[in-house]
Design an enzyme around this catalytic site. Sequence first.
Site, mmCIF file in Angstrom:
data_model
loop_
_atom_site.group_PDB
_atom_site.id
_atom_site.type_symbol
_atom_site.label_atom_id
_atom_site.label_comp_id
_atom_site.label_asym_id
_atom_site.label_seq_id
_atom_site.Cartn_x
_atom_site.Cartn_y
_atom_site.Cartn_z
ATOM 1 N N LYS A 20 35.062 119.678 -28.548
ATOM 2 C CA LYS A 20 33.686 120.181 -28.641
ATOM 3 C C LYS A 20 33.669 121.322 -29.647
ATOM 4 C CE LYS A 20 29.992 122.068 -25.676
ATOM 5 N NZ LYS A 20 29.625 122.428 -24.303
ATOM 6 N N SER B 191 25.457 120.448 -22.432
ATOM 7 C CA SER B 191 25.538 120.752 -23.834
ATOM 8 C C SER B 191 26.645 119.982 -24.568
ATOM 9 C CB SER B 191 25.728 122.247 -24.060
ATOM 10 O OG SER B 191 26.931 122.664 -23.486
ATOM 11 N N SER C 186 27.440 121.198 -18.114
ATOM 12 C CA SER C 186 27.517 120.641 -19.463
ATOM 13 C C SER C 186 28.641 119.671 -19.752
ATOM 14 C CB SER C 186 27.583 121.785 -20.475
ATOM 15 O OG SER C 186 26.362 122.496 -20.456
#
Lengths: 489, 485, 95
Positions: free
Chosen positions: B76, B151, B175
């Site tokens: 990420k 997210s 997330s």
Amino acid sequence: MSRSDWEVVIGLEIHAQLNTASKIFSGASTAFGAEPNRQASAVDIALPGVLPVLNRGAVERAIRFGLAIGATVAPKSVFARKNYFYPDLPKGYQISQFELPVVQGGAITIRVGEGEKAYEKTVNLTRAHLEEDAGKSLHEDFHGMSGIDLNRAGTPLLEIVSEPDMRSSAEAVAYARALHALVRWIDICDGNMQEGSFRCDANVSVRRPGGPLGTRREIKNLNSFRFLQQAIDYEVQWQIDTLEDGGRIQQATVLFDPDSGETRMMRSKEDAHDYRYFPDPDLLPLVISPEWIARVQGELPELPGAMKARFVDELGLSAYDATTLTASKEMAGYFQATVDAAGAALAKPCANWVMGDLAGRLNKAELEIADSPVTPAQLAGLVRRIADNTISNNIARKVFEALWNGEGGAGADAADRIIDAQGLKQVTDSGAIEAIVDEVLAANPKSVEEFRAGKEKAFNALVGQVMKASRGKANPAQVNDILRHKLGS
Amino acid sequence: MINAPLSELRRALDAREISAVELATLFLDRIDAANPALNAFITVDRDGALAAAREADARIAAGNAGPLTGIPLAHKDVFCTAGVLTSCGSKMLANFVSPYDAHVVALLKNAGTVMLGKTNMDEFAMGSSNENSHYGPAKNPWDSTRIPGGSSGGSAVAVAARLAPIATGTDTGGSVRQPAALTGVTGIKPTYGVCSRYGMVAYASSLDQAGAFGASAADCAALLSAMAGFDERDSTSLERPAEDYSRDLDKPLAGLRIGLPREFFGPGMADDVRAAVDAALAEYRKLGATTVDVSLPNAQLAIPAYYVIAPAEASSNLSRFDGVRYGHRAAEYGDLADMYEKSRAQGFGAEVKRRILVGTYVLSHGYYDAYYLKAQKLRRLIAEDFRAAFTQCDVIAGPTSPTTAWAIGEKSDDPVQMYLSDIYTIAVNLAGLPGLSHPAGFGAGGLPVGLQLIGDYFAEGRLLNAAHRFQQATDWHTRRPAAFA
Amino acid sequence: MSLSLEQVRRVAQLARIELTDADAAATQAKLNGIFDLIEQMQAVDTTGIEPMSHPQDLATRLRTDAVSEADRRDAFQRIAPQTENGLYLVPKVIE
């Protein structure tokens, strides 16, 4: 209305840089004088993703300080973020302590004034807490821009807050000096004010005696005792003048300008002061065990206050002398070692030699007492020889010079060796002295006449001649007696 | 190879049936083909990946391979990666090439993984749909008109579309778990403090935790085992002996008590989600688990409490983005204040700005007690609810998300609507507990539904075990979107 | 809890984020929606409850006082917007 109708109320906040090797929350060096930004790690420049880890040495020094001022060392204290924007504050917040500081309370005794007017006073402290220092904004102009150096960012600070107990700039300076000596004494701060290791902020207000506290203004970043005193004096007068002219004091932060001797307001906006304190979620509470506190307590050196009391009570020194000798741990240690070698009975002359001739000589040569060519044992030897009349005070000065220059070897008996080598033993044989006196009287009839005519100065001239003739070795007291006797007075 | 579990990839690599370079190339080519449509990756590092793959091949040849040596993965874009852009999905860091690796990144590098690139995300991890990205939304591979969740949307998409076998994410309010549910993959967030946060750009420091995405619980277990561990650079990192989360995967579930909080099975859950969740629970019972009703009475306060605490911490964490030492600086400005204000206004997206403002306000003078302190008290109540529930059960289960994936743009105008989609996941972060989501079936329109399992502190192994046993008896986790089969 | 436009502007200034007049009103509306959500916290009485700042009730770890970081100025400043002679440059700081 006169100045004496106003009472001055002063509290000091002192930021002492702790002398750890690395920063409070990062492993970068704290050494002074590095090239810009060469001692600013990822944590110090607040790169995205970095985190703080607390330096044990900073905590240890805070504990030491707390114990030295008789404060409470909090078993649990919390780090909080103080949020504001400034280029020398990389994270946009300073990690400090807010509601729960590591040291609470405490007090320090200060000595104000000189001679007969001198007095002692206890100043209470509110708290002391750990926090990180900010970087530096250079005043130098880079084509309209400012240059930021973050080497200092993250240096551990102990912010020491006093109660508003001081009532004059003299008391404030005495307090600052006492604190300065203490932090150096317990080796938590090098006290180098030019390098910014010890910085004072003064909160100053005035009020009618017995009246409510006035609004205070804070004078920031005073880095010399002289500036501290000048700034407070100016500010006090300014506040009194303002109030007497019918004006009001508004809370403000001010800077002192040494060139003009005036304080002026900082150009920062009012709402910069909403710091939005909250406990730093990157750090857990600081827990200090009773065992840790006990260990630090056990390792504390004898503190200046205790040493001073001992010098007065056990060695019979005056408060003034004791204060002077305990101004630094090094001087106190030197004096102690000298007395240990010379004997307690000779404490006073030892004190005089350390504070007088030795201190003077060290000053002139710009040497620290730790680098004195004369060791305590050697000085003690000298003092003993004066006490037992082997040499006179005048000759002693010659011997001291010789000791300073390394004559007599490195041992404790250096003074004796010098006395022997140069034949400086005092002449105490009355017969011998009489003989010299007779010679001098015979050789100086004019002075004899002048003395008989009432000129006391002539007596001194004759004494001088006797001393000269004996190459300084005649015992001055005996010379005096014998001369007076022979002159029939 | 693309659909093979990690165990199979490991076997093939060790048997030299495929090289790490070939494997990496397979995935890199897939990314090149699919990313324009899915927007899962912000940065693809072909050169770096191949270099890492070559090193991995050398280690394999020398017999020095570990469980993940040569395995491709995606990070990420919130994790700092030295020499490779770390944008956090934000214009503020669109030029930020980190000079250091996050601890988790370093661990995975040392384990021999091959980083394919950095994945898309809601800006600074603030969002539940991956629509708050400076680089545009990531698309759900099951229906590219829909959001993948957030997210960590990009990482979930990467695994769901098999652009990477495993990926890292972060989970502050759900997330990792929520995008896993919406894209039909498995995702786990461990207990707070198990993974180091050093180098993981901070959003809400007391809630953020790194997490793992995989096509299965077994793959997640392998990844999590390599990510976890004490880091002396993170003061909130826990000093615990290393754990092999794969060790107990096969333990039978007989006797496992699954608590079902009545608050998680109320009217907020969509019907199609309820059907899939009920069927999944029936499956667990077949495996020997029993279900018991429990209650988390303060659960509904998790959202307001979170939206005080997280923005408060974020408002402070994001103050370092000021255009002075790195990141975006406005091209034109007047004085210092102007430089700050313009750089930050230009660099941050709307949602990030909103949360900074909320956070600044709740911390400001006079409001601290009523908001921040109050929220921290609610947090304790919520944690205590879980503690009480765990006296009656071993794990807690429920839907991960109240609905399946919604359309891009559908909720993006109403922040509060968006926040409410985290209703089942957020309490877990407040308490600091571990949570996992695994595929449990499909809802209307063939969209994935996830089942959430919540464990007591340090029960990651148990959660992975339960999910693994479920996955041995079912095949939801093997389904792929038609376009990416 | 509802913020006035003035309060919104003040908070934006505290947070150093420029807010145009056009943005301010839109932001205000959305913020007040969020504050309505937050107000739900007041539904529960929390008197006597200890705030929880971390899941684990632990003490902070301490690091040995030793220099462990080397000079990385060049690497760090390569990514800086503006530097000169090793200093970060910003608009003039006035005290």
